[in-house]
Design a protein around this motif. Structure first.
Motif, mmCIF file in Angstrom:
data_model
loop_
_atom_site.group_PDB
_atom_site.id
_atom_site.type_symbol
_atom_site.label_atom_id
_atom_site.label_comp_id
_atom_site.label_asym_id
_atom_site.label_seq_id
_atom_site.Cartn_x
_atom_site.Cartn_y
_atom_site.Cartn_z
ATOM 1 N N TYR A 191 0.825 -1.203 0.000
ATOM 2 C CA TYR A 191 0.000 0.000 0.000
ATOM 3 C C TYR A 191 0.861 1.256 0.000
ATOM 4 O O TYR A 191 0.394 2.336 -0.355
ATOM 5 N N ASN A 195 0.861 2.651 -5.568
ATOM 6 C CA ASN A 195 0.434 3.891 -6.218
ATOM 7 C C ASN A 195 1.596 4.837 -6.499
ATOM 8 O O ASN A 195 1.666 5.426 -7.589
ATOM 9 N N THR A 215 -3.951 -2.592 -10.586
ATOM 10 C CA THR A 215 -5.038 -2.814 -9.629
ATOM 11 C C THR A 215 -5.688 -4.174 -9.802
ATOM 12 O O THR A 215 -6.238 -4.728 -8.856
ATOM 13 N N THR A 440 -12.439 1.602 -6.869
ATOM 14 C CA THR A 440 -11.083 1.669 -6.325
ATOM 15 C C THR A 440 -10.117 2.297 -7.322
ATOM 16 O O THR A 440 -9.274 3.129 -6.955
ATOM 17 N N GLN A 441 -10.209 1.904 -8.590
ATOM 18 C CA GLN A 441 -9.353 2.501 -9.617
ATOM 19 C C GLN A 441 -9.516 4.019 -9.659
ATOM 20 O O GLN A 441 -8.532 4.772 -9.683
ATOM 21 N N GLN A 444 -8.139 5.764 -6.353
ATOM 22 C CA GLN A 444 -6.690 5.774 -6.257
ATOM 23 C C GLN A 444 -6.083 6.776 -7.233
ATOM 24 O O GLN A 444 -5.157 7.518 -6.884
ATOM 25 N N SER A 459 -1.608 8.533 -0.233
ATOM 26 C CA SER A 459 -2.265 7.235 -0.380
ATOM 27 C C SER A 459 -2.381 6.536 0.966
ATOM 28 O O SER A 459 -3.419 5.948 1.283
ATOM 29 N N GLN A 463 -5.912 5.575 3.112
ATOM 30 C CA GLN A 463 -6.201 4.161 3.307
ATOM 31 C C GLN A 463 -6.218 3.738 4.775
ATOM 32 O O GLN A 463 -6.512 2.574 5.078
#
Length: 523
Positions: A191, A195, A215, A440-441, A444, A459, A463
């Motif tokens: 995580y 990204n 992803t 989610t795509q 992010q 990020s 999260q």
């Protein structure tokens, strides 16, 4: 002192004459501390524009940048195959981490029997892994902005391999819980780097294409994990769930050690400046080093950055809340999906794991379609705005995700409630998975575009609540389904999501820019 001209990529060569003997006594330092440079600038130094000044006690300071917009060292300019190799490696690492989070689901009854625990404590061994995701990135993400992506990734994955292997040898539930938590801390590095690595290598107009792989594979992991978990548990036993993942991740890290290059621009330039200092004796430095802060100071500022972003940025707060519910219901569904087939459809553990293929199918469809749509939509909105771009161009893709998630929950819940033919709950869960991936795509990509200077920290901040929800939601899931059944239980989740998921894209589209401005400058 050398009188050589600065090489390409060195901007505004300034020679600083030092009148005192302090620097002359030291001589050129290969690891010149930029903090010393700032000190000389503010004391007796006289800044001139003559890079050829050659007197005793003079230092030449050069700002190191890319050689040109086409500099091959810049990750944006790497060959496509190299970008895809980097993306694939980090994505496979993410798949391992998320497989670890759900691979135990079909094995929970066997683990409960062998370790002599009740259902609630056994469920905790599954969820504690996800809880550690909330805390690991808060430290690991800013460390990637100080030390680079590669060293943090490799060291954290080694930590994961160690503790995940210990989980396979656990003889008590206490050892299992502790080892799962520490393994999750190491695995949570995905995580922290996934990204940011995408942001390092791919330009905004290519980001959707990279997300097709980046992803898809990690979010394919929670679906693939129980499939393999069911097969391994039914054949060689649940302990091999952990050992197989440790072996695979170890092989992946060996491969990454040799072929994974550093992607963080500031780290690449820092290493370039350090080599130039060592070779020439000049005070080469990067824009990132201009402040002259010590490593301890830089690290201290970086480590608190995710928390400061979460506290001060309204956009991060809104995204955190939305992601939290999104992720929470995902883990409710995935952690209880095998139980549905074992207890209500009287299927074996191995067969119950095969139903996770439906989740995988939904992930594949959404990842491939959504990735291509987001790039085309970005380009269309950019043309319409006469070349201008905004992070809000990622928002429209959140809307189909917000619609398909509750549709999938309703279909899955009520077909399971009445014991309908097995393909119907699987179709519902596939629709649900499509919505999760699409949302989610988009989310992010939106965070990446909104905080380009600190993608890793932003990020991680967005999260934090997501991973707490992923831990907490499955803990009440069994009781919820026992009380309400699958029909009304999933309907409750769907109704709440309608209240959260549908307004969020509209708020971001209309007020996203104002929320970013209200949060002040990036820190």
């Amino acid at each position: 002192m050398s009188d050589s001209r600065p090489p390409l990529g060195i901007r505004n060569a300034d020679s600083i004459r030092i009148s005192g003997p302090e620097f002359a006594a030291q001589g050129p330092d290969p690891d010149f501390n930029v903090k010393d440079l700032e000190k000389y600038l503010t004391q007796d130094g006289v800044i001139t524009n003559d890079p050829d000044l050659g007197t005793t006690g003079a230092i030449d300071s050069y700002l190191v940048t890319w050689d040109s917009p086409e500099d091959p060292a810049n990750p944006f300019n790497w060959p496509q195959w190299m970008k895809w190799a980097v993306t694939l490696l980090t994505s496979l690492g993410g798949m391992v981490t998320l497989m670890s989070s759900t691979m135990m689901a079909p094995a929970l009854p066997a683990i409960s029997q062998d370790l002599h625990t009740d259902d609630a404590r056994t469920q905790l061994t599954l969820s504690i892994f996800v809880l550690s995701f909330a805390f690991g990135p808060m430290a690991l993400a800013p460390m990637t902005e100080v030390f680079g992506r590669k060293p943090v990734w490799l060291s954290s994955c080694c930590f994961y391999i160690l503790w995940n292997t210990v989980s396979g040898f656990s003889q008590t539930n206490e050892v299992m819980i502790a080892s799962r938590f520490f393994a999750g801390l190491g695995g949570s590095v995905q995580y922290a780097i996934e990204n940011p690595v995408l942001a390092d290598c791919w330009r905004p107009e290519q980001r959707g294409l990279s997300f097709a792989i980046a992803t898809f594979l990690p979010l394919f992991g929670p679906a693939l994990g129980p499939i393999i978990g069911g097969l391994l548990t039914g054949s060689v036993g649940w302990r091999w769930l952990f050992w197989v993942l440790s072996i695979f991740d170890a092989l992946l890290m060996v491969l990454a050690f040799f072929i994974f290059p550093e992607t963080h621009a500031d780290t690449i330039l820092h290493r370039k400046a350090k080599k130039l200092r060592k070779r020439t004796g000049h005070a080469y430095y990067t824009e990132h080093e201009r402040g002259g802060k010590s490593l301890s100071r830089v690290l201290a500022v970086s480590l608190v950055r995710p928390c400061r972003l979460l506290v001060t940025q309204p956009l991060i707060q809104l995204m955190s809340f939305y992601l939290a519910y999104n992720y929470g219901i995902l883990y409710i569904v995935q952690s209880t999906f095998a139980t549905l087939w074992i207890e209500h459809y009287n299927q074996s553990v191995s067969v119950s794991g095969l139903h996770y293929i439906a989740i995988a199918v939904g992930c594949i469809i959404a990842a491939q379609v959504g990735a291509r749509v987001t790039d085309r939509l970005w380009q269309h909105l950019q043309v319409r705005a006469k070349g201008e771009t905004q992070p809000e161009y990622r928002v429209p893709l959140m809307i189909p995700g917000a619609i398909t998630i509750p549709i999938g929950l309703f279909m899955y819940g009520w077909t399971a409630q009445v014991g309908a033919f097995w393909i119907l709950p699987d179709i519902g869960i596939a629709i649900f998975s499509c919505g999760i991936i699409l949302g989610t795509q988009a989310m992010q990509a939106y965070v990446m575009d909104s905080y380009p200077k600190h993608v890793a920290s932003a990020s991680a901040a967005s999260q934090l609540l997501r991973n707490v929800a992923g831990f907490a939601f499955p803990l009440f899931a069994p009781k919820m389904y026992q009380t309400l059944g699958y029909g009304w239980g999933n309907s409750l989740l769907a109704f709440v999501f309608l209240g959260v998921g549908l307004p969020a894209p509209l708020i971001l589209w209309k007020y996203g820019a104002k929320l970013r401005a209200k949060g002040g400058p990036q820190i």
